[in-house]
Design an enzyme around this catalytic site. Structure first.
Site, short mmCIF file in Angstrom:
data_model
loop_
_atom_site.label_atom_id
_atom_site.label_comp_id
_atom_site.label_asym_id
_atom_site.label_seq_id
_atom_site.Cartn_x
_atom_site.Cartn_y
_atom_site.Cartn_z
N SER A 580 48.17 27.23 43.30
CA SER A 580 47.70 26.17 44.18
C SER A 580 48.82 25.17 44.41
CB SER A 580 46.50 25.45 43.57
OG SER A 580 46.16 24.28 44.30
N TYR A 593 41.20 20.47 37.59
CA TYR A 593 41.59 21.60 38.44
C TYR A 593 43.11 21.73 38.52
CZ TYR A 593 42.43 24.28 42.72
OH TYR A 593 42.89 25.18 43.64
#
Length: 704
Positions: A580, A593
């Protein structure tokens, strides 16, 4: 093998007895060519009648010559390389009968067989591009309107038995003739024609080692005649099989953990198979395979090889047999494969002609293990599966042949001449170049999601086999079914797997090994997303992110590692983490996250160091804002991220991310898949420990 069941006498597996499936009402609506197709599809779709790609059918039909406008007799015959069970009308070659019969002026004897094939294109009717098969003379030389030539197991069992000719006489009382073995071609067509002319009472002819050919005056009569002959042969053999155990009866134990043995064994064999092309495996523990490999006569019969050319071309001269008690011994497996390659090379040297093509891949296609079953390897899954099915046909043939006499395999030189036939070599050379990932096996976690499914599709489009893994059972099955329709059922499988569950992860990779033979590519993609300020980030939320995004990547990599290491000698393997942008750039209200993603990315760096000596490359793709087609963005994550930026979660969010990017463009699942494919393929063969950002440009996420 841990759990064993003692062998016990069992009844031999009987031959299936076919019956007519002809539909008069449907047939009445069809033209003569359509009737031929209908008859062909009926025969080919019934595996008791013929195996995949086997057999050929024909009809002599009056057509209008496109040049002269005059009526001419045209042979419609299954073209080269087709399958009568699934073919369409364009699968038939069409040839002028008068030209076909005139070819005999160019024939001086058996040595002209190959030359005669070159004349077939000159007989083409109406510029039909479908090439005529080598069996065309069998149909053109017979004077009958409709001709079927099929290779059912029950028929070949007669054709490959020492008492086959006597049994043929006993079953049909002289109505079916017998010709000795002759390789398919023009000479066999002439032999057949002359035999039928000298024996006008026969209604068909058994071709030793090859099959049966029969005829009739109508499409329906020909179909029903073919089916009736097979039924006669099957019933006769079943009566003989009832008298004694098949293959001398069972002597080997039956393993109750056959699937686990196959999952362990197949990657080890695959890694030991040297050569330019990687292999894909297929495992079967069907009743036929187990009856054969557990029997007293197994080793003797396996060494003889197959009989029918259709079987032999798919399965090689003979299978490799393994001792189930020695499967754990790596040196034993390596030696057995080395010995097999040496035996194959010796066979090539004994039998080669001055103009023979170079020796082909000497690795075994068929591997037989008592107590376990049959494993087949080929350069793609479909070929591996079909090789297994053809060897299953060969087992049936051996069972029937031994029930009435001694099984007779193809003579070694004849087998070689078929395998290395110049016409076969020319056909192989005409085949298109394989796609870049043919022979590669991938497992994609999170396979039901947008990025996972797009990545799997990209890999399959380039020839890879893919195991989809996802915890959502209904979703993963829906994705698998869609890919099966698009790319073919052979190349895709699915397994339910929660990447936080160690046992489920282990079973997912075992299933991949069992279904395809091993692993070359891992795409670790399964993910979740959550957003909350640090004061609102619960321990449960923190752990959930780390369980999936860090521990999940660890568990899948660890489970994949043994299979990936085995591919070092074949050029190595590849691991791709879907990371990510947030793994390298801080994000508001996403500490759990983003830090879990950062942990996964650093795990990838560590694995790149550890994997390099084994030829395992580990790289990362960092997406950003992949909203369209993503399941993650369908839930709370969308609202949470919109809230973090103080905007609406509808179209405003997509516009926000688009404007935030340097290029001002949306990022789609297919864009991530393209980067994953690059890192999985040989295009990046000298790249490891790298990150590719696919985020339309984000300066915060620059890695340098």
């Amino acid at each position: 093998m841990d759990s064993l069941t003692a062998p016990a006498p069992v009844a031999a597996i009987p031959f299936a007895v076919p019956s007519s499936r002809w539909d008069d009402a449907h047939a009445a609506t069809l033209s003569p060519p359509q009737l031929l197709l209908y008859r062909s599809n009926l025969l080919g779709s019934d595996l008791t009648v013929t195996n995949f790609g086997g057999g050929n059918t024909s009809a002599k039909i009056t057509e209008t010559d496109p040049l002269t406008g005059a009526p001419v007799e045209v042979l419609w015959v299954k073209g080269s390389g087709g399958d009568i069970g699934s073919m369409k009308l364009d699968g038939f070659a069409t040839l002028y009968m008068d030209k076909l019969l005139g070819l005999e002026a160019h024939y001086a004897g058996p040595e002209d067989d190959d030359k005669m094939v070159g004349f077939l294109p000159h007989c083409t009717f109406n510029l039909n591009a479908r090439a005529a098969s080598i069996d065309t003379p069998l149909h053109s030389q017979l004077p009958f309107a409709h001709v079927d030539h099929v290779h059912p197991d029950a028929i070949i069992a007669l054709a490959a038995s020492s008492n086959g000719e006597a049994a043929t006489q006993e079953i049909w009382g002289g109505k079916i003739g017998w010709l000795p073995w002759k390789r398919p071609g023009y000479t066999l067509g002439v032999m057949l024609r002359d035999y039928v002319a000298a024996n006008p009472h026969v209604e068909g002819v058994m071709l030793a080692g090859h099959g049966i050919i029969c005829w009739a005056d109508s499409a329906k009569a020909c179909y029903e005649h073919t089916v009736a002959l097979i039924a006669d042969a099957a019933s006769y053999l079943n009566s003989k099989l009832a008298e004694k155990p098949a293959f001398g009866g069972p002597v080997h134990h039956l393993s109750s953990d056959r699937a686990a043995v196959a999952s362990d064994l197949m990657p080890r064999l695959r890694g030991l198979m040297t050569g330019a092309r990687r292999k894909v495996g297929h495992f079967s523990d069907d009743a036929e395979a187990l009856e054969f490999v557990n029997s007293a006569d197994f080793e003797r019969l396996a060494a003889l090889g197959t009989s029918c050319p259709d079987h032999f071309l798919r399965t090689k001269i003979a299978p490799l047999t393994l001792d189930p008690a020695k499967l754990a011994d790596e040196a034993y497996l390596a030696q057995k494969l080395s010995d097999y390659r040496d035996l194959y090379a010796a066979y090539y040297e004994r039998c080669k002609r001055p103009n023979s093509p170079a020796m082909r891949d000497p690795n075994p296609v068929v591997v037989l293990v008592p107590g376990v079953g049959r494993i087949t390897f080929a350069t793609d899954k479909t070929t591996a599966r079909l090789a297994g099915e053809f060897y299953g046909n060969a087992i049936n043939v051996m069972r029937g042949a031994e029930a009435i006499g001694d099984y007779i395999a193809l003579d070694e030189q004849e087998a070689f001449d078929i395998e290395y036939w110049l016409l076969e070599e020319a056909k192989l050379q005409r085949m298109p170049k394989p796609k870049p990932l043919v022979g590669r096996i991938a497992l994609v976690t999170g396979g039901a999601g947008g990025i996972g499914a797009a990545t799997a599709a990209r890999l399959m489009a380039e020839g890879a086999c893919v195991m989809l893994a996802d915890r959502a059972a209904d979703a993963i099955e829906e994705v698998r079914a869609g890919f099966a329709r698009q790319y073919g059922a052979d190349v895709v499988r699915a397994t339910v797997c929660d990447v936080t569950d160690e046992a489920q992860v282990a079973e997912a990779f075992a299933a991949c090994a069992r279904e395809f033979g091993g692993l070359d590519i891992l795409v670790a993609n399964a993910g979740i997303a959550s957003s909350a300020p640090i004061e609102e980030t619960t321990l449960e939320l923190w752990d959930r992110n780390y369980d999936v995004l860090a521990q999940g990547y660890f568990l899948t990599s660890r489970a994949a590692w043994p299979m990936l290491k085995r591919m070092k000698e074949q050029g190595g393997a590849s691991v791709v983490f879907i990371g990510s942008k947030n793994a390298v750039a801080a994000a508001t209200n996403a500490s759990a996250y983003a830090s879990a993603k950062a942990a996964a990315n650093h795990l990838a760096r560590c694995l790149a160091l550890e994997g390099a000596p084994a030829g395992i490359r580990v790289n990362v793709v960092n997406p950003d804002a992949v909203i369209k087609g993503s399941r993650i963005w369908d839930g709370d994550w969308r609202k949470e991220r919109a809230g973090a930026y103080g905007i609406d979660s509808g179209s405003e969010l997509e516009e926000h991310y688009r404007k935030r990017s340097m290029l001002g463009r949306d990022v789609l699942p297919a864009d991530i898949a393209e980067a994953a494919y690059f890192l999985a393929s040989d295009m990046s063969a000298k790249s490891t420990g790298n990150m590719i950002n696919v985020d339309a440009g984000n300066a915060q996420a620059f890695t340098r």
